[in-house]
Design an enzyme around this catalytic site. Structure first.
Site, short mmCIF file in Angstrom:
data_model
loop_
_atom_site.label_atom_id
_atom_site.label_comp_id
_atom_site.label_asym_id
_atom_site.label_seq_id
_atom_site.Cartn_x
_atom_site.Cartn_y
_atom_site.Cartn_z
N CYS A 54 39.20 33.06 44.30
CA CYS A 54 37.87 32.70 43.80
C CYS A 54 37.12 33.91 43.26
O CYS A 54 36.19 33.77 42.46
CB CYS A 54 37.06 31.99 44.87
SG CYS A 54 37.01 32.87 46.42
N HIS A 79 45.47 49.93 40.44
CA HIS A 79 44.62 48.76 40.59
C HIS A 79 45.18 47.79 41.63
O HIS A 79 44.46 47.34 42.52
CB HIS A 79 44.44 48.06 39.24
CG HIS A 79 43.55 46.85 39.31
ND1 HIS A 79 42.20 46.96 39.48
CD2 HIS A 79 43.85 45.54 39.28
CE1 HIS A 79 41.69 45.74 39.54
NE2 HIS A 79 42.66 44.87 39.42
#
Lengths: 280, 432
Positions: free
Chosen positions: B51, B103
């Protein structure tokens, strides 16, 4: 040889004491999160190795003397340290609370230091005392002292955590000290254990005096009176807790008062008063 | 040469309106992974869709430039979600090679999360990777990359304290309760008044072992409503506070203008409950519990400010720890990238060696066939051929390895040149 062994034991206990204190002092501050567990492990292993050395030392000393070594401060304090460590290791085995060592191992170290500083002295043990009665009597009493010292350690742990919770300081969530409930409960159990051992020790001692040695019972012996006062302090503590629910901070203070009483009985009486229990 | 690229969006760069357009439904996810598996341009791919973030990781080796590699992914997203290129460029980030690795390591370590140190993300990345792997879209490089990312995430969780310390009021209350009671099993929590915060706190306490819930409210119906949620006992609030005799934890959040719980009455109650610990949480403003209550021996009182201070200090600790975690990420990124380079160069080196050896062998066979030689002579010639192969390869191989180890960006071109000049058939999918 035996002196060298004792020196090594002393140094290991010194290391154990330093590491134990250090692991508590560092807490779980972030920078230390990697080294702290290592220090804690080191402290614990030093304690175990120190205990093994101390056991060997006492055994050798026993053989050399030819009787249970309990005549001089050397013997007595070494045995005291041994009892403290034994009780500590049993508690760690049962509860995994190694942090207790930060409070009791330094006491054991000081005992060994005193013992070491007297190490060259020996005294002959009078013939009538060379029995298993002496062994049983002193072992029970010293294990009782050790249990009271553990209770004292839990009392201190309780007071430190309580202070942190009340003052709402940010190091609140370090997980080194157990919860208040656990410190309190374990301190209480140690107190009960100590009272049982002390009672047994006193009974053994009085039976021995009364029936075996046929020596008149001296109620006014300083050590006896002092021991009974100590015993009363702990029994009263248990009773008040049972009937009025006194626990927590008050129990922690009581454990500290008890600790002082133990020290007075153990050391004070010998230094300042005359008694048939005096070490030479 | 392989390009490790990722494109993605997260709460850092894009509003929820954009993130939900980019999110993959389960069907879309499988479909897209299928698409990647069949694609010629994309060697390997994995998709992470939560989400807070949507990210696509891919390995491309048919494209020459970084820009071209990026374009493949941007076009894919644009087609898949019918989003115009402009908004994609505006709301997404692109990473390449080292930056992709860093990342992903940061994401799995929860350094990129909204609440640094949150514990869910590692599991989410694992699920995403499992889905991608079982869809058959990952290969050697992504498998290595994700496996490493999980171990970096674990390392950071064990070597730093970014995950410790409650960062919400309700969890702070639970942690405090654990510091007071020896166990929460069998304890009773009393909720006075109602409110989202007190219900949430009670919920967490119950999840951590608290077994009984008492709900006291001025309106009995409200008490019943709240009590139902916890299987608790509803009570009409009574100012004699006798219901507190059984309460180990008290959460108060009423609108009462004055103190409901005062020191004197509570002292009586404490005596009745044999001075067992009581943990009082006052989240009402104006306060419900007289501050002097904390002077009672076994009563511990925290108000909303105290709890917020705990949370703030924990957050600050996490922030400090994050700096150390970033160092670990940098270190691991560099190490992984170097290993990956060597790993990627190895097949080329192997292929070149093999080619040279094969040529030497063929020529030796031809030579032995033509001339009649003694065993000793054959042996001498064979070892000469081997020595020539070895010496010819010595400098190029050494220089190539040096270029890789020095982190020379050009080594990719070397590898490509070698492959093309010598017409090497390098199989990228070489087993570990």
């Amino acid at each position: 040889m035996i002196n060298f062994l004792f020196l090594v034991t002393l140094l290991i206990y010194l290391a154990a004491g330093i590491f134990q204190t250090l692991s508590l002092a560092i807490g779980n501050r972030s920078e230390a999160s990697v080294i702290r567990p290592a220090i804690e492990r080191l402290a614990f292993w030093c304690t175990i190795i120190g205990f093994a050395f101390l056991t060997v030392f006492i055994a050798l000393w026993w053989l050399q003397q030819g009787h249970f070594p309990m005549t001089h401060w050397t013997d007595s304090t070494a045995f005291f340290a041994w009892a403290i460590t034994l009780i500590y290791l049993v508690i760690v085995h049962l509860t995994h609370l190694r942090t207790l060592g930060s409070f009791v191992i330094p006491v054991a170290f000081i005992a060994i230091l005193i013992s070491y500083s007297f190490a060259t002295h020996t005294a002959a043990l009078p013939e009538p005392l060379q029995t298993y009665w002496l062994l049983a009597h002193t072992t029970l009493i010293f294990l009782a002292y050790a249990a009271f010292i553990a209770a004292f350690g839990f009392g201190l742990m309780y007071l430190i955590s309580e202070r942190k919770i009340r003052r709402k300081v940010d190091t609140l969530f370090d997980n080194l000290l157990p919860s208040l409930g656990i410190s309190d409960e374990l301190g209480y159990r140690c107190t009960i254990l100590g009272v049982i051992l002390l009672t047994m020790g006193v009974i053994v001692g009085s039976l021995w005096t009364q029936y075996i040695r046929d020596v008149p019972w001296r109620w006014l012996d300083a050590k006896v009176i002092s021991t009974l006062v100590t015993w009363f302090i702990y029994v009263a503590q248990i009773g008040i807790r049972q009937f009025w629910g006194w626990h927590g901070r008050r129990a922690a203070y009581a454990a500290i008062i008890g600790f002082v009483a133990v020290l007075c009985t153990y050391v004070g009486v010998d230094l300042f008063l005359d008694s048939m229990h005096t070490y030479r | 040469m392989n390009h490790i690229v990722s494109i993605g969006t997260s709460h850092h760069v894009a509003p929820i309106e954009f993130r939900e357009r980019l999110a993959f439904s389960e069907e879309q996810l499988i479909e897209s992974l299928q698409h990647f598996r069949e694609s010629d341009q994309v060697q390997e791919a994995a998709i992470l869709s939560t989400c807070n973030r949507v990210e696509v990781y891919a390995i491309l080796n048919s494209v020459r430039t970084t820009e071209a590699a990026a374009k493949v992914l941007v076009e894919f997203l644009s087609r898949c979600h019918r989003i115009d290129m402009e908004s994609l460029k505006k709301w997404t980030y692109l990473h390449h090679n080292v930056e992709t690795i860093r990342h992903l390591f940061r994401v799995t370590s929860s350094l990129d999360s909204m609440v640094v140190g949150e514990s869910q993300i590692l599991g989410q990345v694992k699920d995403a990777y499992d889905t991608s792997r079982s869809a058959g879209s990952t290969g050697t490089i992504l498998n290595r990359l994700f496996t490493k990312a999980f171990s970096v995430g674990k390392r950071i969780r064990s070597e730093t304290t970014i995950t410790t310390g409650a960062v919400s009021i309700s969890y702070a209350a639970v942690e405090l309760a654990k510091k007071i009671f020896n166990t929460l099993e069998g304890k009773t929590v009393a909720i006075i008044g109602a409110g989202e915060m007190s219900e949430l706190t009670a919920k967490h306490l119950v999840a951590n072992g608290v077994s009984n819930v008492i709900v006291a409210n001025r309106t009995y119906e409200r008490a019943v409503n709240v009590a139902q949620k916890f299987d608790g006992i509803p009570l009409a609030y009574d100012s004699d506070l006798n219901f507190l005799i059984d309460a180990d934890i008290v959460i108060s959040s009423t609108n009462a203008p004055d103190y409901l719980i005062k020191r004197q009455p509570l002292a009586k109650i404490m005596r009745k409950r044999k001075h067992r610990y009581m943990f009082l949480i006052d989240i009402a403003v104006p306060r419900d519990i007289e501050p002097d209550v904390s002077k009672l021996d076994q009563a511990f009182l925290y108000n909303i400010d105290d709890l917020e201070a705990v949370v703030a200090s924990n957050l600050q600790d996490r922030q400090q720890e994050a700096t150390r975690a970033e160092q670990i990420v940098s270190e691991e990124t560099k190490r992984f990238y170097d290993q990956l380079q060597i790993f990627q160069v190895n097949p080329t080196i192997k292929a070149l060696h093999q080619q040279f050896r094969e040529i030497a062998d063929t020529e030796l066979q031809a030579c032995f066939y033509k001339a009649t030689l003694s065993d000793q002579q054959e042996e001498a010639i064979a070892s000469m051929a081997q020595a020539i192969v070895k010496k010819l390869l010595h400098h190029p191989m050494r220089n190539l390895r040096c270029a890789v180890n020095d982190g020379d960006a050009d080594h990719g071109q070397y590898v490509q040149a070698l492959q093309e000049l010598f017409a090497l058939d390098v199989n990228d999918e070489n087993p570990e």
